[in-house]
Design a protein around this motif. Structure first.
Motif, PDB file in Angstrom:
ATOM      1  N   HIS A  47       1.270   5.230   0.589  1.00 26.99           N
ATOM      2  CA  HIS A  47       0.582   6.253   1.387  1.00 26.99           C
ATOM      3  C   HIS A  47      -0.274   7.147   0.480  1.00 26.99           C
ATOM      4  O   HIS A  47      -0.029   7.263  -0.727  1.00 26.99           O
ATOM      5  CB  HIS A  47       1.589   7.108   2.151  1.00 26.99           C
ATOM      6  CG  HIS A  47       2.539   7.855   1.260  1.00 26.99           C
ATOM      7  ND1 HIS A  47       2.194   9.017   0.594  1.00 26.99           N
ATOM      8  CD2 HIS A  47       3.825   7.599   0.912  1.00 26.99           C
ATOM      9  CE1 HIS A  47       3.212   9.446  -0.122  1.00 26.99           C
ATOM     10  NE2 HIS A  47       4.223   8.600   0.047  1.00 26.99           N
TER      11      HIS A  47
ATOM     12  N   ALA B 263      -6.769   7.440   1.661  1.00 28.39           N
ATOM     13  CA  ALA B 263      -6.457   6.427   2.675  1.00 28.39           C
ATOM     14  C   ALA B 263      -7.728   5.795   3.218  1.00 28.39           C
ATOM     15  O   ALA B 263      -7.776   4.574   3.457  1.00 28.39           O
ATOM     16  CB  ALA B 263      -5.647   7.051   3.801  1.00 28.39           C
TER      17      ALA B 263
ATOM     18  N   CYS C 273       2.993   7.544   5.984  1.00 32.26           N
ATOM     19  CA  CYS C 273       2.697   6.113   5.967  1.00 32.26           C
ATOM     20  C   CYS C 273       1.997   5.681   7.250  1.00 32.26           C
ATOM     21  O   CYS C 273       1.077   4.850   7.228  1.00 32.26           O
ATOM     22  CB  CYS C 273       3.977   5.309   5.760  1.00 32.26           C
ATOM     23  SG  CYS C 273       4.633   5.406   4.086  1.00 32.26           S
TER      24      CYS C 273
ATOM     25  N   THR D  35      -1.613   6.516   6.947  1.00 36.81           N
ATOM     26  CA  THR D  35      -2.308   5.580   6.061  1.00 36.81           C
ATOM     27  C   THR D  35      -2.490   4.233   6.735  1.00 36.81           C
ATOM     28  O   THR D  35      -3.561   3.614   6.642  1.00 36.81           O
ATOM     29  CB  THR D  35      -1.526   5.437   4.745  1.00 36.81           C
ATOM     30  OG1 THR D  35      -1.336   6.733   4.155  1.00 36.81           O
ATOM     31  CG2 THR D  35      -2.262   4.539   3.765  1.00 36.81           C
ATOM     32  N   ALA D  36      -1.450   3.760   7.429  1.00 36.17           N
ATOM     33  CA  ALA D  36      -1.545   2.492   8.145  1.00 36.17           C
ATOM     34  C   ALA D  36      -2.622   2.547   9.229  1.00 36.17           C
ATOM     35  O   ALA D  36      -3.366   1.581   9.428  1.00 36.17           O
ATOM     36  CB  ALA D  36      -0.196   2.134   8.755  1.00 36.17           C
TER      37      ALA D  36
ATOM     38  N   VAL E 260       2.830  -0.762   4.292  1.00 37.40           N
ATOM     39  CA  VAL E 260       2.516   0.606   3.867  1.00 37.40           C
ATOM     40  C   VAL E 260       3.825   1.348   3.659  1.00 37.40           C
ATOM     41  O   VAL E 260       4.593   1.568   4.601  1.00 37.40           O
ATOM     42  CB  VAL E 260       1.633   1.324   4.909  1.00 37.40           C
ATOM     43  CG1 VAL E 260       1.243   2.712   4.401  1.00 37.40           C
ATOM     44  CG2 VAL E 260       0.384   0.495   5.215  1.00 37.40           C
TER      45      VAL E 260
ATOM     46  N   THR F 163       4.526  -0.698   8.626  1.00 37.49           N
ATOM     47  CA  THR F 163       4.564   0.635   8.049  1.00 37.49           C
ATOM     48  C   THR F 163       5.958   1.251   8.096  1.00 37.49           C
ATOM     49  O   THR F 163       6.739   0.995   9.027  1.00 37.49           O
ATOM     50  CB  THR F 163       3.574   1.581   8.765  1.00 37.49           C
ATOM     51  OG1 THR F 163       3.626   2.882   8.158  1.00 37.49           O
ATOM     52  CG2 THR F 163       3.894   1.724  10.235  1.00 37.49           C
TER      53      THR F 163
ATOM     54  N   VAL G 264       0.848  -1.196   0.000  1.00 36.03           N
ATOM     55  CA  VAL G 264       0.000   0.000   0.000  1.00 36.03           C
ATOM     56  C   VAL G 264       0.882   1.245   0.000  1.00 36.03           C
ATOM     57  O   VAL G 264       1.717   1.424   0.900  1.00 36.03           O
ATOM     58  CB  VAL G 264      -0.918   0.013   1.252  1.00 36.03           C
ATOM     59  CG1 VAL G 264      -1.829   1.241   1.229  1.00 36.03           C
ATOM     60  CG2 VAL G 264      -1.741  -1.279   1.320  1.00 36.03           C
TER      61      VAL G 264
END
Length: 239
Positions: A9, A37, A60, A63-64, A154, A54, A7
């Motif tokens: 960010h 996200a 990141c 996003t995580a 991530v 992450t 993934v």
């Protein structure tokens, strides 16, 4: 072996401003990035994640956290230096339009395996540490949670592109052919014979089929039937 969701960010203030953020502190998701996200987390909500790994950089981690917040159970949460952003050295914090005038720019575009950022690291070193970290966590997840587990890493665009290049058996000099957009999901399964690159740069599509995906085996001759379809779910398509 398990399935890893790579993934990227979501979009940041630096992305929107055309700045190479690198490892600069305080670079956060902007409003668009937060929405991205959230949509990515929604796609993954129906997939029980065994672990979320992450990069230590804030964009990141944001996003995580979006992924973790949508999980029913509580996955393991790990910060991993090996998947942090490339150390761009003296390029960090500069505008991309200015960097495009540097002689090194063409090397990055056409022969990235030879690119070493002044005061920073090489793209080859970035790939080596990124691939090592992803494969190490994949092995750990397999040992702790089994071959049918799904986990997420991530990370950053260039790191993910380099991991995908490795999984595809593609030389680093060709990794610029791979596109990894903000908050996109790419899917890799490290099998007993070879990695399977299931999807690259997806930003939409149902992923619930991953919750019941069979462990990686021999490649089906002719392509196979794909994942089982449930309640209208479809195999993710590259964006």
């Amino acid at each position: 072996m398990p399935t890893v969701l790579l993934v990227r960010h979501g979009r940041t203030t630096a992305n929107a401003g055309g700045i190479l953020a690198g490892r600069s502190a305080g670079v956060r998701l902007d409003a668009v990035g937060r929405d991205q996200a959230a949509r990515t987390a929604e796609r993954v909500a129906g997939v029980p994640l065994a672990r979320v790994v992450t990069s230590p950089l804030e964009r990141c981690r944001q996003t995580a956290q979006a992924l973790l917040d949508r999980q029913v159970a509580t996955p393991e949460s790990v910060t991993e230096q090996g998947i942090t952003e490339c150390d761009y050295g003296q390029w960090q914090g500069r505008a991309l339009e200015d960097l495009a005038t540097e002689p090194l720019w063409s090397v990055v575009q056409t022969q990235p395996s030879a690119a070493v950022f002044p005061g920073g690291e090489s793209l080859a070193a970035m790939q080596a540490r990124g691939v090592e970290a992803v494969r190490r966590h994949d092995a750990e997840v397999a040992e702790r949670h089994g071959a049918d587990a799904v986990w997420a890493a991530v990370s950053h665009g260039d790191v993910i592109k380099s991991v995908l290049a490795d999984a595809l058996g593609t030389h680093l000099d060709l990794f610029q052919r791979i596109v990894v957009g903000p908050a996109s999901i790419s899917i890799v399964r490290y099998g007993p014979h070879r990695p399977e690159v299931v999807a690259v740069n997806t930003d939409s599509g149902d992923l619930s089929w991953l919750a019941t995906a069979a462990p990686v085996g021999d490649a089906p001759v002719g392509g196979g039937a794909g994942p089982a379809q449930h309640d209208g779910a479809s195999e993710p398509q590259p964006s």
